[in-house]
Design a protein around this motif. Structure first.
Motif, PDB file in Angstrom:
ATOM      1  N   ARG A  12       0.769  -1.098  -0.006  1.00 23.06           N
ATOM      2  CA  ARG A  12       0.074  -0.066  -0.103  1.00 23.06           C
ATOM      3  C   ARG A  12       0.998   1.394  -0.080  1.00 23.06           C
ATOM      4  O   ARG A  12       1.982   1.191   0.527  1.00 23.06           O
ATOM      5  CB  ARG A  12      -0.859   0.086   1.179  1.00 23.06           C
ATOM      6  CG  ARG A  12      -2.180  -1.044   0.942  1.00 23.06           C
ATOM      7  CD  ARG A  12      -2.731  -0.890   2.592  1.00 23.06           C
ATOM      8  NE  ARG A  12      -2.050  -1.518   3.596  1.00 23.06           N
ATOM      9  CZ  ARG A  12      -2.620  -1.579   4.707  1.00 23.06           C
ATOM     10  NH1 ARG A  12      -3.487  -1.423   4.892  1.00 23.06           N
ATOM     11  NH2 ARG A  12      -1.563  -2.055   5.773  1.00 23.06           N
ATOM     12  N   ASN A  38      -3.878   1.213  -2.706  1.00 29.17           N
ATOM     13  CA  ASN A  38      -3.717  -0.152  -2.572  1.00 29.17           C
ATOM     14  C   ASN A  38      -2.698  -0.400  -3.910  1.00 29.17           C
ATOM     15  O   ASN A  38      -2.210   0.576  -4.443  1.00 29.17           O
ATOM     16  CB  ASN A  38      -5.017  -1.127  -2.853  1.00 29.17           C
ATOM     17  CG  ASN A  38      -5.621  -0.692  -4.127  1.00 29.17           C
ATOM     18  OD1 ASN A  38      -5.256  -0.182  -5.106  1.00 29.17           O
ATOM     19  ND2 ASN A  38      -7.001  -1.175  -4.044  1.00 29.17           N
ATOM     20  N   SER A  39      -2.282  -1.685  -4.092  1.00 30.70           N
ATOM     21  CA  SER A  39      -1.403  -1.937  -5.057  1.00 30.70           C
ATOM     22  C   SER A  39      -1.879  -1.759  -6.520  1.00 30.70           C
ATOM     23  O   SER A  39      -1.053  -1.604  -7.391  1.00 30.70           O
ATOM     24  CB  SER A  39      -0.938  -3.747  -5.242  1.00 30.70           C
ATOM     25  OG  SER A  39      -2.183  -4.184  -5.120  1.00 30.70           O
ATOM     26  N   VAL A  44      -7.797   3.711  -0.976  1.00 30.84           N
ATOM     27  CA  VAL A  44      -8.951   3.040  -0.059  1.00 30.84           C
ATOM     28  C   VAL A  44      -9.230   3.765   1.297  1.00 30.84           C
ATOM     29  O   VAL A  44     -10.097   3.583   1.803  1.00 30.84           O
ATOM     30  CB  VAL A  44      -8.180   1.850   0.391  1.00 30.84           C
ATOM     31  CG1 VAL A  44      -7.872   0.926  -1.130  1.00 30.84           C
ATOM     32  CG2 VAL A  44      -6.735   2.155   0.744  1.00 30.84           C
TER      33      VAL A  44
END
Length: 270
Positions: A12, A38-39, A44
């Motif tokens: 993250r 996030n990746s 998020v």
């Protein structure tokens, strides 16, 4: 200003940027806004770093209003209506009010307890006119002893103290009890409203520093309502600052770890 970016073991990313302006009582704060991705670089969550909460200082304010024989009955009533309007305008603030009528003697119209329990306005409007002299210095001494420094009146001894004096006459007594000096020692902010044929020089003596800024003059009581907005701003500034000298400030800007203050002709960076 550039953003700060960090990552954790879970892939993250957190990106922070100090670009969110936040107003607190006339002062502008810039707080960092951090967003977690996030990746897949999808946001998020987000949070503000070291967020500056708005704080309002508790203020105990006493209206000290003239009840001398120089006032007509209708003018005395205008005094009371003006005080009622000021309290209504500032009813949602952290300010607690009390009121004293002064002439040769002095009388508490309502204290901070009465303001808190909601009976203040009724007591104010029922207050009879004293019709006597103008012992202003003695009245200030009375306020110090019986209201601003008296827990039994409902006063908060740690609050900022303020006094609004409304008078159409010069003091008929002397400051034998050093009431004005004691006000200065206690950092009591004194706003003075002079009406009619009253000496500005004498009004300045009653006001706190800066004396000219804290003194208002009107020709008659019909113009009291015209002072409502200006007086409201003065009182609100007392509430909004933890520094009793904030009235000298012109512009202030700060964020966590960095602040700039423009004071008179100087720029102060901290």
């Amino acid at each position: 200003m550039s953003s700060a970016v960090s990552s954790d073991a879970g892939g993250r990313l957190t990106s922070c940027s100090p670009y969110l302006p936040h107003e607190c009582d006339g002062n502008s704060y810039l707080n960092g806004v951090c967003v977690q991705f996030n990746s897949r670089l999808q946001a998020v969550s987000n949070f503000t770093a070291a967020y500056q909460e708005c704080t309002k200082r508790e203020v105990n304010l006493v209206f000290l209003f003239d009840g001398s024989k120089s006032l007509k009955s209708e003018e005395f009533k205008m005094n009371k209506i003006f005080i009622k309007y000021v309290m209504k305008k500032l009813s949602n603030s952290s300010i607690k009010f009390a009121a004293v009528q002064f002439a040769t003697t002095f009388r508490t119209v309502f204290d901070f307890n009465a303001y808190k329990d909601g009976s203040a306005k009724d007591k104010l409007m029922k207050e009879p006119h004293m019709y006597s002299l103008t012992n202003t210095h003695g009245a200030i001494d009375y306020v110090l002893k019986n209201l601003l420094n008296s827990v039994s009146s409902g006063a908060d001894l740690s609050a900022q103290k303020a006094l609004v004096i409304i008078t159409d006459g010069e003091p008929t007594d002397f400051d034998d009890e050093n009431a004005l000096r004691r006000c200065d020692e206690q950092n009591i902010i004194r706003l003075v409203i002079g009406v009619g044929k009253v000496s500005l020089a004498r009004l300045y003596q009653l006001a706190s520093e800066p004396k000219m800024n804290n003194t208002f003059y009107i020709q008659n009581y019909n113009r009291l309502q015209g002072l409502l907005d200006d007086l409201q701003k003065k009182i609100y500034n007392i509430e909004g600052s933890k520094d009793t000298h904030s009235k000298d400030r012109q512009k202030e800007l700060s964020q966590s770890g960095f602040s700039v203050l423009y004071h008179k002709d100087s720029v102060i960076v901290g």
